[in-house]
Design a protein around this motif. Structure first.
Motif, PDB file in Angstrom:
ATOM      1  N   PRO A 167      12.532  40.870  13.269  1.00  0.00           N
ATOM      2  CA  PRO A 167      13.303  41.057  12.032  1.00  0.00           C
ATOM      3  C   PRO A 167      13.988  39.785  11.553  1.00  0.00           C
ATOM      4  CG  PRO A 167      14.406  42.104  13.877  1.00  0.00           C
ATOM      5  CD  PRO A 167      13.062  41.703  14.362  1.00  0.00           C
ATOM      6  N   LEU A 168      14.366  38.899  12.500  1.00  0.00           N
ATOM      7  CA  LEU A 168      15.041  37.664  12.108  1.00  0.00           C
ATOM      8  C   LEU A 168      14.064  36.652  11.524  1.00  0.00           C
ATOM      9  CD1 LEU A 168      17.532  37.283  15.090  1.00  0.00           C
ATOM     10  CD2 LEU A 168      17.905  38.326  12.851  1.00  0.00           C
ATOM     11  N   ILE A 169      12.812  36.693  11.969  1.00  0.00           N
ATOM     12  CA  ILE A 169      11.795  35.834  11.356  1.00  0.00           C
ATOM     13  C   ILE A 169      11.612  36.209   9.891  1.00  0.00           C
ATOM     14  CG2 ILE A 169       9.331  35.285  11.369  1.00  0.00           C
ATOM     15  CD1 ILE A 169       9.368  35.500  14.373  1.00  0.00           C
ATOM     16  N   ILE A 170      11.626  37.504   9.598  1.00  0.00           N
ATOM     17  CA  ILE A 170      11.424  37.963   8.226  1.00  0.00           C
ATOM     18  C   ILE A 170      12.543  37.477   7.307  1.00  0.00           C
ATOM     19  CG2 ILE A 170      11.165  39.996   6.745  1.00  0.00           C
ATOM     20  CD1 ILE A 170       8.802  39.498   8.554  1.00  0.00           C
ATOM     21  N   VAL A 171      13.789  37.433   7.821  1.00  0.00           N
ATOM     22  CA  VAL A 171      14.916  37.020   6.966  1.00  0.00           C
ATOM     23  C   VAL A 171      15.173  35.519   7.056  1.00  0.00           C
ATOM     24  CG1 VAL A 171      16.006  39.276   7.080  1.00  0.00           C
ATOM     25  CG2 VAL A 171      16.605  37.547   8.781  1.00  0.00           C
ATOM     26  N   GLY A 172      14.256  34.760   7.680  1.00  0.00           N
ATOM     27  CA  GLY A 172      14.303  33.300   7.602  1.00  0.00           C
ATOM     28  C   GLY A 172      15.058  32.601   8.696  1.00  0.00           C
ATOM     29  N   MET A 173      15.409  33.267   9.792  1.00  0.00           N
ATOM     30  CA  MET A 173      16.185  32.607  10.838  1.00  0.00           C
ATOM     31  C   MET A 173      15.297  31.891  11.856  1.00  0.00           C
ATOM     32  SD  MET A 173      19.485  35.053  11.473  1.00  0.00           S
ATOM     33  CE  MET A 173      20.424  33.644  12.063  1.00  0.00           C
ATOM     34  N   ILE A 174      14.072  31.626  11.476  1.00  0.00           N
ATOM     35  CA  ILE A 174      13.150  30.851  12.302  1.00  0.00           C
ATOM     36  C   ILE A 174      13.124  29.392  11.855  1.00  0.00           C
ATOM     37  CG2 ILE A 174      11.117  31.205  10.846  1.00  0.00           C
ATOM     38  CD1 ILE A 174      11.183  31.433  14.677  1.00  0.00           C
ATOM     39  N   ALA A 175      13.939  29.038  10.856  1.00  0.00           N
ATOM     40  CA  ALA A 175      13.919  27.705  10.268  1.00  0.00           C
ATOM     41  C   ALA A 175      14.409  26.660  11.275  1.00  0.00           C
ATOM     42  CB  ALA A 175      14.782  27.660   9.013  1.00  0.00           C
ATOM     43  N   PHE A 176      14.004  25.412  11.047  1.00  0.00           N
ATOM     44  CA  PHE A 176      14.449  24.287  11.878  1.00  0.00           C
ATOM     45  C   PHE A 176      15.880  23.941  11.491  1.00  0.00           C
ATOM     46  CE2 PHE A 176      14.990  19.654  12.316  1.00  0.00           C
ATOM     47  CZ  PHE A 176      14.825  19.534  13.685  1.00  0.00           C
ATOM     48  N   ALA A 227      14.509  33.209  18.311  1.00  0.00           N
ATOM     49  CA  ALA A 227      13.685  32.465  17.358  1.00  0.00           C
ATOM     50  C   ALA A 227      13.424  31.044  17.844  1.00  0.00           C
ATOM     51  CB  ALA A 227      14.363  32.440  15.988  1.00  0.00           C
ATOM     52  N   GLN A 228      14.430  30.437  18.500  1.00  0.00           N
ATOM     53  CA  GLN A 228      14.240  29.101  19.065  1.00  0.00           C
ATOM     54  C   GLN A 228      13.182  29.116  20.157  1.00  0.00           C
ATOM     55  OE1 GLN A 228      16.449  25.928  18.260  1.00  0.00           O
ATOM     56  NE2 GLN A 228      14.268  25.686  18.658  1.00  0.00           N
ATOM     57  N   ILE A 229      13.200  30.149  20.983  1.00  0.00           N
ATOM     58  CA  ILE A 229      12.189  30.304  22.037  1.00  0.00           C
ATOM     59  C   ILE A 229      10.805  30.452  21.416  1.00  0.00           C
ATOM     60  CG2 ILE A 229      11.384  31.850  23.860  1.00  0.00           C
ATOM     61  CD1 ILE A 229      14.361  32.451  24.432  1.00  0.00           C
ATOM     62  N   PHE A 230      10.715  31.252  20.371  1.00  0.00           N
ATOM     63  CA  PHE A 230       9.437  31.461  19.685  1.00  0.00           C
ATOM     64  C   PHE A 230       8.908  30.148  19.107  1.00  0.00           C
ATOM     65  CE2 PHE A 230       7.093  32.382  15.766  1.00  0.00           C
ATOM     66  CZ  PHE A 230       6.093  33.207  16.256  1.00  0.00           C
ATOM     67  N   THR A 231       9.796  29.344  18.532  1.00  0.00           N
ATOM     68  CA  THR A 231       9.386  28.066  17.947  1.00  0.00           C
ATOM     69  C   THR A 231       8.900  27.095  19.015  1.00  0.00           C
ATOM     70  OG1 THR A 231      10.990  28.339  16.151  1.00  0.00           O
ATOM     71  CG2 THR A 231      10.139  26.122  16.532  1.00  0.00           C
ATOM     72  N   TRP A 232       9.668  26.958  20.093  1.00  0.00           N
ATOM     73  CA  TRP A 232       9.287  26.023  21.158  1.00  0.00           C
ATOM     74  C   TRP A 232       7.990  26.440  21.841  1.00  0.00           C
ATOM     75  CZ3 TRP A 232      14.720  25.194  23.807  1.00  0.00           C
ATOM     76  CH2 TRP A 232      15.438  24.266  23.051  1.00  0.00           C
TER      77      TRP A 232
END
Length: 390
Positions: free
Chosen positions: A318-327, A344-349
């Motif tokens: 749900p946080l990816i959808i609202v944009g909290m995956i940004a750098f 989200a940080q774990i997902f990015t790394w």
């Protein structure tokens, strides 16, 4: 003679029944053992993979400080050192010199941050470091100019495009702000909703439909709450995208059904005699609920709420959808600023090509698991405390 024959007839049935019971007991014990072994294997593997991220390689070098170094820090070291020193450390060197003007026109000794490839090589992992650079690093190590130190950068900095300079600080702050918004919204609304539905709502079809829908909402995929948060909070109400405010509101929507269901179950488990005693003393319905029913049900309410919040901390979709995956390299200072969260940080790394990010991914998972276990421990403590009190 007849009784003897009947007893003889039932003996095989009893034996088969006992065999089935023993088989069922063995199956349940095997399932428990398999679950525990899988959990232990998972925890050991994650800790083994993430433990190296808490140490970082530093190299001892001498730097002649002058005006040219302030203008061009890459010229402060020789070509060999330039290949093994982190670009992030060289980039911060001019600021460090400006903070210490007495260093000007002198030679200073620094423990410089090594780049991620050298760090991986010294940790015995796959590395793209050339043979010449490895020989140079080994030479420095024999002289005592190379050390593995505790990686404070991992805990005190935010994300970075340079692996050895990346950390979880900004993500942790974003997670705390997001959870603060989630708790402030979800807990009071969920508990008050449960009190109304269990104690005050009339027994009719409308109440039944509401309860069924709440139970259904507790089981739908979390990504749908992200789509709901995107459509309502961002597109309709204009809440800042990628902010802890919109993330917390989205997670509050996801947590509400679980909190309501657990709170209703806790209220329902309160003995009816407590309510009857209150009516016998002439108390109103609200006084009985506020002063007697709610305190007795509070251990179950807190346990369910904390477990729901703990589940929300680990959500990513749900946080990816609202944009909290940004750098977001810098930590947010308010709930309306752009931020990221630990999942989200774990997902990015996890999607980064550099090998150094893999151990940081595992280390971040260890930190997240520690937070989740701490919240569950708090839930158990509060439950025991309120049970002893009431």
């Amino acid at each position: 003679m007849k009784d003897t024959n009947e007893n003889y007839f039932y003996i095989p049935q009893i034996k088969r029944r006992n065999q089935k019971a023993a088989l069922f007991k063995f199956a349940t014990m095997a399932a428990i053992a398999f679950s525990i072994s899988f959990l232990v294997f998972f925890l050991v593997d994650i800790v083994r993979a993430g433990y190296p991220a808490f140490s970082q390689t530093y190299i001892k070098i001498d730097v002649a400080i002058n005006e040219e170094v302030v203008e061009n820090p890459y010229g402060a070291i020789n070509a060999k050192q330039l290949k093994i020193i982190s670009r992030a450390w060289l980039r911060d060197l001019p600021n460090l010199i400006k903070e210490n003007p007495s260093w000007m026109n002198s030679t200073q000794t620094f423990w410089a941050l090594a780049n991620s490839e050298v760090d991986q090589y010294l940790k015995g992992k796959e590395s793209r470091t050339s043979e010449r650079d490895r020989a140079y690093v080994d030479e420095l190590k024999e002289k005592g100019n190379v050390e593995l130190k505790f990686n404070t950068i991992f805990l005190t900095t935010g994300d970075s495009k340079i692996p050895e300079n990346s950390g979880i600080y900004a993500a942790v702050i974003g997670s705390l702000l997001t959870m603060f918004v989630t708790i402030v919204i979800a807990f009071p609304i969920g508990v008050m909703t449960a009190i109304y539905l269990e104690e005050f709502a009339p027994e009719n079809n409308l109440t039944h439909v509401i309860e069924v829908n709440i139970n259904n909402l507790a089981a739908i995929p979390s990504i749908l709450f992200g789509l709901l948060g995107l459509a309502i909070f961002i597109n309709f109400f204009g809440v800042p995208r990628s902010s802890p405010l919109v993330g917390g509101m989205t997670l509050a929507l996801m947590s509400l059904p679980v909190i309501i269901v657990s709170a209703k179950a806790s209220l329902k488990s309160v003995p009816a005699s407590i309510r009857q005693a209150g009516f016998g003393l002439g108390l109103t319905k609200w006084q009985i609920v506020r002063d007697h029913v709610l305190p007795v049900a509070m251990p179950g309410i807190l346990t369910g709420s904390i477990i729901s919040i703990a589940r929300a901390i680990g959500e990513t979709a749900p946080l990816i959808i609202v944009g909290m995956i940004a750098f977001v390299p810098d930590p947010a200072t308010s709930v309306t600023q752009a931020a990221t969260v630990l999942p989200a940080q774990i997902f990015t790394w996890a999607g980064m090509p550099e090998k150094a990010y893999l151990e940081r991914t595992a280390a971040a998972i260890v930190v997240l698991l520690a937070v989740l276990l701490s919240l569950n421990a708090v839930a158990i403590y509060l439950r025991k405390k309120f049970e002893r009190k009431w």
